[in-house]
Structure formats: structure tokens, C-alpha cells
Motif scaffolding. Structure first.
Motif: not given
Length: 233
Positions: A145-173
Motif C-alpha cells: 500500500i502506497t497511500f490511503l485516502g478517505f472522505n470520512s475518518f473512521n477511527y475504528e477502521l484505522f485502529a484495526e490496521i496491522d502496521w507491521h504487515n501493511l498490505n492490500y489484502n489485510n486492509f481489504l478485510k
């Protein structure tokens, strides 16, 4: 796009300028690891400058980089934001409190990436300019993943991110749990390993790379290609 309706953020995953805190990149020594990460970061300064007066720009850095910023990040009027990159979720919350709610569209660009042109950034903002909640992802050929854009910040969504394994498939989940329109733009590059470094060399060998990497920045990367030419075989 309305004037200053959108904001872009250069977001680091770790310290990039302070040699004492910048992580080693593969088999690179400390000085060249810092050169790689700082060159990738500085490269975005040229791209962000093309949006001056049209898009708000924020340069996010690790606290440890505060006394190590290159001159070009000390210009009057630049918006600098410092935080602890070891706690990226908290950094995002702090960015949200200060900036996200003031802009209709927000775009986080990770500073270990390259190949984004001003047109790509404009396209991302265009995709976010809808009434419904939307997320846009910049994707690499290997699922990074090179960038993430949003028009409404969803804290719950971003709090779930595994920053040690930041990839498209994980973010899709994560996004599948939330009702967002999801847009994907690809053909970018994240520099995480030697294979990515080889790809960087190949991409910068193309004339088209001048759209996202100036001649001055090419020369910085060339220092690394010369130093580690054996790794490019």
C-alpha cells in the motif's frame, strides 16, 4: 475540487532523517539506509509543491527527526507535524483532531513509496469527491500500500490496521466490515526489500520517471545504485 477542500499528508512508518533512529534497510549501512529513506521522503516535497494553493499539505515526521530535518523542510509556512511513529494509531488520532475534520478529502501517503505523480494524487482526490463514504487505496504489484485516502475518518477502521504487515489484502478485510465505496489505483512502488530496490532502479531508468522524480532526486538515488551495484545484478 474546491480550493483547500482537500489535504495530503506525507506519513512515515519510522524515523527517516536521524541516523541514530532510522532502521537499517536490508544489507545497507546506516548512512545509506538514511539516504534511501530521506531521498524517498524528500522526493514528495517536489510533488506536494505542485499543489500549492489548491491542496493543504502536511509533512508528518517522527519526533526523533525534529533536529535532523533537511533545509527544504525548514521553509517558512510549511506545516510540520511530529509524533511517535511507534504508535501510528495515536498519530492518526492526533492528525484527525488537528486536520482531518477540517477537510472533505484526506490522503495519507506513506513516505517509503514512489511512482506517484501529481496526476495520480489528483485522481485519488477526484474519487473521494462523492457524497458517500469512500476510501481510495494506492496499490503495488506485490500487494503493498502506497497511500490511503478517505472522505470520512473512521477511527475504528484505522485502529484495526496491522502496521507491521501493511498490505492490500489485510486492509481489504478491515474495509469489508465498514460500508465504504472502495477505489483502487495501482502501479506504484513501496521500498521494503532488495527486490523493491531493484524495481526502483528499473523504474528510475525509464524516461517517464521524471514525472514523479526530478533530476536532482535521480542523482541522490544514483549514489545508492552505484554503492550497491552488486545487489542490482
Amino acid at each position: 475540487m474546491n480550493k483547500l477542500n482537500s489535504s495530503v499528508y506525507l506519513f512515515p512508518l519510522h524515523s527517516v532523517f536521524n541516523p541514530g533512529f532510522t532502521p537499517s534497510f536490508e544489507s545497507f549501512d546506516n548512512a545509506h539506509s538514511t539516504l534511501l529513506f530521506s531521498a524517498l521522503t524528500e522526493n514528495y516535497k517536489d510533488i506536494f509543491d505542485t499543489f500549492e494553493g489548491k491542496v493543504n499539505s502536511v509533512y508528518v515526521f517522527d519526533n526523533n527527526d525534529k533536529d535532523y530535518l533537511p533545509e527544504r523542510f525548514k521553509q517558512e509556512g510549511l506545516q510540520l507535524f511530529f509524533g511517535n511513529t511507534a504508535d501510528k494509531t495515536q498519530m492518526l488520532k492526533n492528525l484527525s483532531d488537528k486536520y482531518f475534520h477540517s477537510y472533505s478529502n484526506n490522503l495519507l501517503i506513506f513516505s517509503n513509496s514512489i511512482c506517484l505523480t501529481p496526476n495520480d494524487i489528483q485522481q485519488a482526490f477526484n474519487l473521494l469527491s462523492i457524497d458517500d463514504e469512500a476510501v481510495v487505496i494506492g496499490k503495488t504489484s506485490t500487494g503493498g500500500i502506497t497511500f490511503l485516502g478517505f472522505n470520512s475518518f473512521n477511527y475504528e477502521l484505522f485502529a484495526e490496521i496491522d502496521w507491521h504487515n501493511l498490505n492490500y489484502n489485510n486492509f481489504l478485510k478491515y474495509t469489508s466490515k465498514h460500508e465504504h465505496f472502495l477505489h483502487v489505483i495501482d502501479n506504484f512502488l513501496v521500498i521494503n526489500n532488495i527486490e523493491d530496490f531493484k524495481n526502483l532502479y528499473n523504474e528510475l531508468s525509464k524516461k517517464e520517471s521524471l514525472a514523479y522524480c526530478s533530476q536532482v532526486m535521480h542523482e541522490k538515488f544514483t549514489q545508492l545504485f552505484i554503492e550497491y551495484k552488486d545487489l542490482l545484478k
